[in-house]
Design an enzyme around this catalytic site. Structure first.
Site, PDB file in Angstrom:
ATOM      1  N   HIS A  36       0.798  -1.182  -0.722  1.00  0.00           N
ATOM      2  CA  HIS A  36       0.450  -0.267  -0.056  1.00  0.00           C
ATOM      3  C   HIS A  36       0.573   0.935   0.139  1.00  0.00           C
ATOM      4  O   HIS A  36       0.443   2.310  -0.945  1.00  0.00           O
ATOM      5  CB  HIS A  36      -1.287   0.027   1.458  1.00  0.00           C
ATOM      6  CG  HIS A  36      -1.864  -1.043   1.357  1.00  0.00           C
ATOM      7  ND1 HIS A  36      -1.728  -2.067   1.742  1.00  0.00           N
ATOM      8  CD2 HIS A  36      -2.955  -1.112   0.803  1.00  0.00           C
ATOM      9  CE1 HIS A  36      -3.008  -2.925   1.746  1.00  0.00           C
ATOM     10  NE2 HIS A  36      -3.102  -2.445   0.912  1.00  0.00           N
ATOM     11  N   SER A 186      -2.355  -8.131   3.592  1.00  0.00           N
ATOM     12  CA  SER A 186      -2.696  -8.024   4.538  1.00  0.00           C
ATOM     13  C   SER A 186      -2.415  -9.202   5.678  1.00  0.00           C
ATOM     14  O   SER A 186      -2.612  -9.246   6.586  1.00  0.00           O
ATOM     15  CB  SER A 186      -3.848  -6.869   4.136  1.00  0.00           C
ATOM     16  OG  SER A 186      -4.494  -5.903   3.644  1.00  0.00           O
ATOM     17  N   ARG A 187      -3.287  -9.911   4.439  1.00  0.00           N
ATOM     18  CA  ARG A 187      -3.323 -11.768   5.011  1.00  0.00           C
ATOM     19  C   ARG A 187      -2.662 -11.892   6.237  1.00  0.00           C
ATOM     20  O   ARG A 187      -2.254 -13.295   6.619  1.00  0.00           O
ATOM     21  CB  ARG A 187      -4.706 -13.008   4.063  1.00  0.00           C
ATOM     22  CG  ARG A 187      -5.528 -11.894   3.727  1.00  0.00           C
ATOM     23  CD  ARG A 187      -6.463 -13.162   3.233  1.00  0.00           C
ATOM     24  NE  ARG A 187      -7.706 -12.903   3.286  1.00  0.00           N
ATOM     25  CZ  ARG A 187      -7.957 -12.058   2.898  1.00  0.00           C
ATOM     26  NH1 ARG A 187      -7.669 -11.585   1.381  1.00  0.00           N
ATOM     27  NH2 ARG A 187      -9.876 -11.906   2.326  1.00  0.00           N
TER      28      ARG A 187
HETATM   29  O1  PAF Z   1      -7.907  -4.421  -3.287  1.00  0.00           O
HETATM   30  C1  PAF Z   1      -8.143  -4.181  -1.727  1.00  0.00           C
HETATM   31  O2  PAF Z   1      -8.138  -3.999  -0.555  1.00  0.00           O
HETATM   32  C2  PAF Z   1     -10.424  -4.366  -2.242  1.00  0.00           C
HETATM   33  O3  PAF Z   1      -9.973  -4.674  -2.882  1.00  0.00           O
HETATM   34  C3  PAF Z   1     -10.463  -2.686  -2.779  1.00  0.00           C
HETATM   35  C4  PAF Z   1     -10.242  -2.305  -4.107  1.00  0.00           C
HETATM   36  C5  PAF Z   1      -9.938  -1.596  -1.473  1.00  0.00           C
HETATM   37  C6  PAF Z   1     -11.702  -2.877  -2.638  1.00  0.00           C
HETATM   38  O4  PAF Z   1     -12.446  -2.648  -0.587  1.00  0.00           O
END
Ligand code: PAF
Length: 263
Positions: A36, A186-187
């Site tokens: 991210h 995240s998992r």
């Molecule tokens: O990839 C993600 O984190 C989710 O699928 C998204 C694109 C934020 C939609 O909820």
């Protein structure tokens, strides 16, 4: 200074004051990691205003247990986004995005022959497309950034934007990996230290196997419960469970010889 918007209405009032500035958007479900961060950094370089949403979208979880145990690390997320000079963070409640608490309307991807995520996670792609359409309309960004790790997600979103003539440009961004090769996700937070080490086999099997069947066999021997290994869009994609945690990954087929020749 980072501002947090807790309702769609408050954000939209603020959005009006940003007319004429270039706006970049990174949608997330929180539990932020280096993947991210790389999206936000790129968004920061390419736009005047950086908007990040944190919204754990209930409609894309086909398994209620998965939704319940999805990692939530809000304090760390906000600190990270602030350190990356995010301008605006959107955190609407579920009742704002789904006012009737039901999907009154849904975006349906081509479901004539569901494959991969569409096959193994019924409703997942619909949930993603629906929430992304809502978010794109709410944020009205020039560009939105998505990781290639969720490759099929990226593909259906790009197609939707094209098919419905949405004006936000979708920017695909390369997967960020740990030193072991494990894709940031995240998992991963749900894995024990031991499983996390083993999880790196996912990338190794994708990269070294001669074909999908061989990749599947390598993973099954290591104890993964494999859902699929397939080749599409010039990529090799995998989904597999390790100790009850569902992991996905994919690589470009062009990148394979390069990896295979490394010591
Ligand atoms: O990839 C993600 O984190 C989710 O699928 C998204 C694109 C934020 C939609 O909820």
């Amino acid at each position: 200074l980072t501002q947090i918007w807790n309702t769609v209405a408050a954000w939209r009032d603020h959005r009006r004051t940003l007319a004429g500035r270039t706006i970049g958007f990174v949608p997330t479900m929180g539990a932020l990691h280096r993947g991210h961060a790389s999206l936000v950094e790129r968004c920061r370089r390419e736009n005047e205003i950086v908007v990040v949403s944190i919204f754990v979208n209930p409609t894309q979880f086909n398994d209620p247990k998965d939704l319940e145990r999805y990692p939530r690390t809000l304090d760390e997320d906000l600190a990270l986004l602030e350190s990356l000079h995010t301008d605006d963070i959107l955190m609407p409640p579920v009742s704002d995005l789904y006012p009737d608490n039901v999907d009154r309307h849904r975006v349906e991807p081509d479901s004539r022959s569901p494959e991969m995520e569409g096959l193994y996670r019924p409703g997942y792609l619909q949930g993603v497309l629906t929430v992304v359409l809502k978010l794109l309309n709410i944020v009205e960004a020039d560009r939105a950034y998505f990781g290639e790790k969720d490759y099929q997600q990226l593909k259906v979103i790009t197609d939707m934007v094209q098919d419905f003539f949405l004006s936000t440009k979708i920017i695909p961004c390369p997967t960020v990996r740990e030193h072991s090769g494990l894709a940031e996700s995240s998992r991963n937070k749900l894995l024990s230290a031991e499983s996390r080490q083993k999880a790196a086999q996912l990338f190794r099997a994708l990269s070294t196997a001669a074909n999908p069947a061989e990749a599947r066999a390598i993973l099954e021997v290591q104890g993964f419960a494999v859902e699929y290994v397939e080749e599409r869009w010039g990529r090799r994609l995998v989904a597999a469970f390790l100790d009850g945690v569902r992991l996905i990954d994919n690589i470009s087929l062009d990148s394979r010889p390069d990896y295979a020749s490394r010591p």
